[in-house]
Design a protein around this motif. Sequence first.
Motif, PDB file in Angstrom:
ATOM      1  N   VAL A 193       2.337 -10.971 -13.914  1.00 53.34           N
ATOM      2  CA  VAL A 193       2.211 -10.035 -12.791  1.00 53.34           C
ATOM      3  C   VAL A 193       3.056  -8.788 -13.056  1.00 53.34           C
ATOM      4  O   VAL A 193       2.614  -7.658 -12.823  1.00 53.34           O
ATOM      5  CB  VAL A 193       2.624 -10.717 -11.464  1.00 53.34           C
ATOM      6  CG1 VAL A 193       2.745  -9.687 -10.341  1.00 53.34           C
ATOM      7  CG2 VAL A 193       1.603 -11.778 -11.072  1.00 53.34           C
ATOM      8  N   ASP A 249      -4.502  -9.676 -17.360  1.00 55.06           N
ATOM      9  CA  ASP A 249      -5.226 -10.195 -16.203  1.00 55.06           C
ATOM     10  C   ASP A 249      -5.967 -11.487 -16.578  1.00 55.06           C
ATOM     11  O   ASP A 249      -5.905 -12.493 -15.864  1.00 55.06           O
ATOM     12  CB  ASP A 249      -6.209  -9.142 -15.691  1.00 55.06           C
ATOM     13  CG  ASP A 249      -6.718  -9.429 -14.281  1.00 55.06           C
ATOM     14  OD1 ASP A 249      -6.814 -10.604 -13.915  1.00 55.06           O
ATOM     15  OD2 ASP A 249      -7.043  -8.469 -13.571  1.00 55.06           O
ATOM     16  N   PHE A 303      -3.566 -14.264 -17.045  1.00 53.91           N
ATOM     17  CA  PHE A 303      -3.106 -14.754 -15.743  1.00 53.91           C
ATOM     18  C   PHE A 303      -4.020 -15.871 -15.245  1.00 53.91           C
ATOM     19  O   PHE A 303      -3.561 -16.952 -14.848  1.00 53.91           O
ATOM     20  CB  PHE A 303      -3.086 -13.590 -14.748  1.00 53.91           C
ATOM     21  CG  PHE A 303      -2.764 -13.980 -13.331  1.00 53.91           C
ATOM     22  CD1 PHE A 303      -1.450 -14.116 -12.922  1.00 53.91           C
ATOM     23  CD2 PHE A 303      -3.772 -14.205 -12.404  1.00 53.91           C
ATOM     24  CE1 PHE A 303      -1.148 -14.481 -11.613  1.00 53.91           C
ATOM     25  CE2 PHE A 303      -3.482 -14.565 -11.098  1.00 53.91           C
ATOM     26  CZ  PHE A 303      -2.157 -14.698 -10.701  1.00 53.91           C
ATOM     27  N   HIS A 304      -5.330 -15.642 -15.288  1.00 59.65           N
ATOM     28  CA  HIS A 304      -6.267 -16.650 -14.804  1.00 59.65           C
ATOM     29  C   HIS A 304      -6.295 -17.873 -15.728  1.00 59.65           C
ATOM     30  O   HIS A 304      -6.423 -19.011 -15.263  1.00 59.65           O
ATOM     31  CB  HIS A 304      -7.655 -16.034 -14.652  1.00 59.65           C
ATOM     32  CG  HIS A 304      -7.757 -15.101 -13.485  1.00 59.65           C
ATOM     33  ND1 HIS A 304      -8.085 -15.518 -12.219  1.00 59.65           N
ATOM     34  CD2 HIS A 304      -7.530 -13.764 -13.391  1.00 59.65           C
ATOM     35  CE1 HIS A 304      -8.073 -14.496 -11.398  1.00 59.65           C
ATOM     36  NE2 HIS A 304      -7.732 -13.413 -12.080  1.00 59.65           N
ATOM     37  N   ASN A 325      -3.255  -6.406  -7.998  1.00 61.37           N
ATOM     38  CA  ASN A 325      -2.083  -7.133  -8.489  1.00 61.37           C
ATOM     39  C   ASN A 325      -1.269  -7.738  -7.352  1.00 61.37           C
ATOM     40  O   ASN A 325      -0.597  -8.764  -7.537  1.00 61.37           O
ATOM     41  CB  ASN A 325      -1.200  -6.223  -9.350  1.00 61.37           C
ATOM     42  CG  ASN A 325      -0.408  -7.002 -10.371  1.00 61.37           C
ATOM     43  OD1 ASN A 325      -0.885  -8.008 -10.908  1.00 61.37           O
ATOM     44  ND2 ASN A 325       0.804  -6.563 -10.659  1.00 61.37           N
ATOM     45  N   HIS A 378      -2.728 -10.967  -6.964  1.00 60.72           N
ATOM     46  CA  HIS A 378      -2.196 -11.875  -7.986  1.00 60.72           C
ATOM     47  C   HIS A 378      -0.851 -12.453  -7.532  1.00 60.72           C
ATOM     48  O   HIS A 378      -0.587 -13.645  -7.660  1.00 60.72           O
ATOM     49  CB  HIS A 378      -1.979 -11.133  -9.306  1.00 60.72           C
ATOM     50  CG  HIS A 378      -3.234 -10.754 -10.017  1.00 60.72           C
ATOM     51  ND1 HIS A 378      -3.304  -9.673 -10.877  1.00 60.72           N
ATOM     52  CD2 HIS A 378      -4.472 -11.314 -10.030  1.00 60.72           C
ATOM     53  CE1 HIS A 378      -4.524  -9.585 -11.376  1.00 60.72           C
ATOM     54  NE2 HIS A 378      -5.250 -10.564 -10.877  1.00 60.72           N
ATOM     55  N   GLU A 379      -0.004 -11.570  -7.027  1.00 53.74           N
ATOM     56  CA  GLU A 379       1.326 -11.994  -6.614  1.00 53.74           C
ATOM     57  C   GLU A 379       1.259 -13.024  -5.490  1.00 53.74           C
ATOM     58  O   GLU A 379       2.013 -14.012  -5.488  1.00 53.74           O
ATOM     59  CB  GLU A 379       2.154 -10.780  -6.174  1.00 53.74           C
ATOM     60  CG  GLU A 379       3.608 -11.102  -5.927  1.00 53.74           C
ATOM     61  CD  GLU A 379       4.456  -9.850  -5.734  1.00 53.74           C
ATOM     62  OE1 GLU A 379       5.686  -9.993  -5.646  1.00 53.74           O
ATOM     63  OE2 GLU A 379       3.880  -8.743  -5.683  1.00 53.74           O
ATOM     64  N   HIS A 393      -8.836 -13.242  -3.362  1.00 52.88           N
ATOM     65  CA  HIS A 393      -8.798 -12.363  -4.530  1.00 52.88           C
ATOM     66  C   HIS A 393     -10.190 -12.212  -5.144  1.00 52.88           C
ATOM     67  O   HIS A 393     -10.665 -11.092  -5.367  1.00 52.88           O
ATOM     68  CB  HIS A 393      -7.820 -12.949  -5.552  1.00 52.88           C
ATOM     69  CG  HIS A 393      -7.802 -12.253  -6.866  1.00 52.88           C
ATOM     70  ND1 HIS A 393      -7.606 -10.885  -6.999  1.00 52.88           N
ATOM     71  CD2 HIS A 393      -7.954 -12.729  -8.133  1.00 52.88           C
ATOM     72  CE1 HIS A 393      -7.635 -10.559  -8.285  1.00 52.88           C
ATOM     73  NE2 HIS A 393      -7.852 -11.659  -8.996  1.00 52.88           N
TER      74      HIS A 393
END
Length: 249
Positions: free
Chosen positions: A141, A158, A161-162, A210, A213-214, A235
């Motif tokens: 993040v 990104d 992240f997933h 983002n 995301h957080e 999201h």
Amino acid sequence: MNAAAPAPTPESLLPGRRPRTLAQVLVTALEERIRDGRLVPGVKLPTEAEIMGEFGVSRTVVREAISRLQAAGLVNTRHGVGTFVAEKIDEPAFRILPQQLATLHDVIALLELRIGIETEAAALAAQRRGDEQIATLRGLVAQIAQAIEADQDTVAADYQFHLEIARATQNGHYVQLIGALGSGIIPRARLAEDDAEARQRQRVFLRRVNAEHEAIVEAIAAGDAEGARAAMRMHLSNSRERRRRSLVT
């Protein structure tokens, strides 16, 4: 007058978590090139120095990434000669090809699939994640936030992240599926370099993404399965709705 501070490199964006996280980002990038044919079987990979220069990472990161690609059977290293793409690579049973994401309708269809899969992955991650995975997610993040402000590409981080949330489920099927989907699931922004107004709009948009995301990370960190499920659904649903609106504008 003091010289301007150097632009941040990818390694400066993940303090404390740099080598391992960046190695996986590099693995993802190189694997994508192998899978889509940009690096064909038998071809020699770029040298360590060339990879370091292109991706802005250290020799340690490059070597770890190559080791992971070797473990996955994607490359072979010949000592004293170099590293080569394996002659025979097993294709995943399921994957999304670039031509399958050619239209907005295609992208929306993929988001519908992801909503069904990744909302449950987030819930499982909240129940099973370790402290190290939370640190990695928070680092990603932060990396995305830094890239947004520097007008740099956020796609690799990104996608990572997933993928990291899939790993936190402790269920390899989620990892394999998100891995098979590839980084093409993350939309790429293309803006004119001299269009300051467009770049600012893009920064505002990406900051909002983002922040989503957080919210996902904080629910996972709190062990809140329902909260993580809801945050991931919001999201991905927001992403789907933004694309639906663009179909009628």
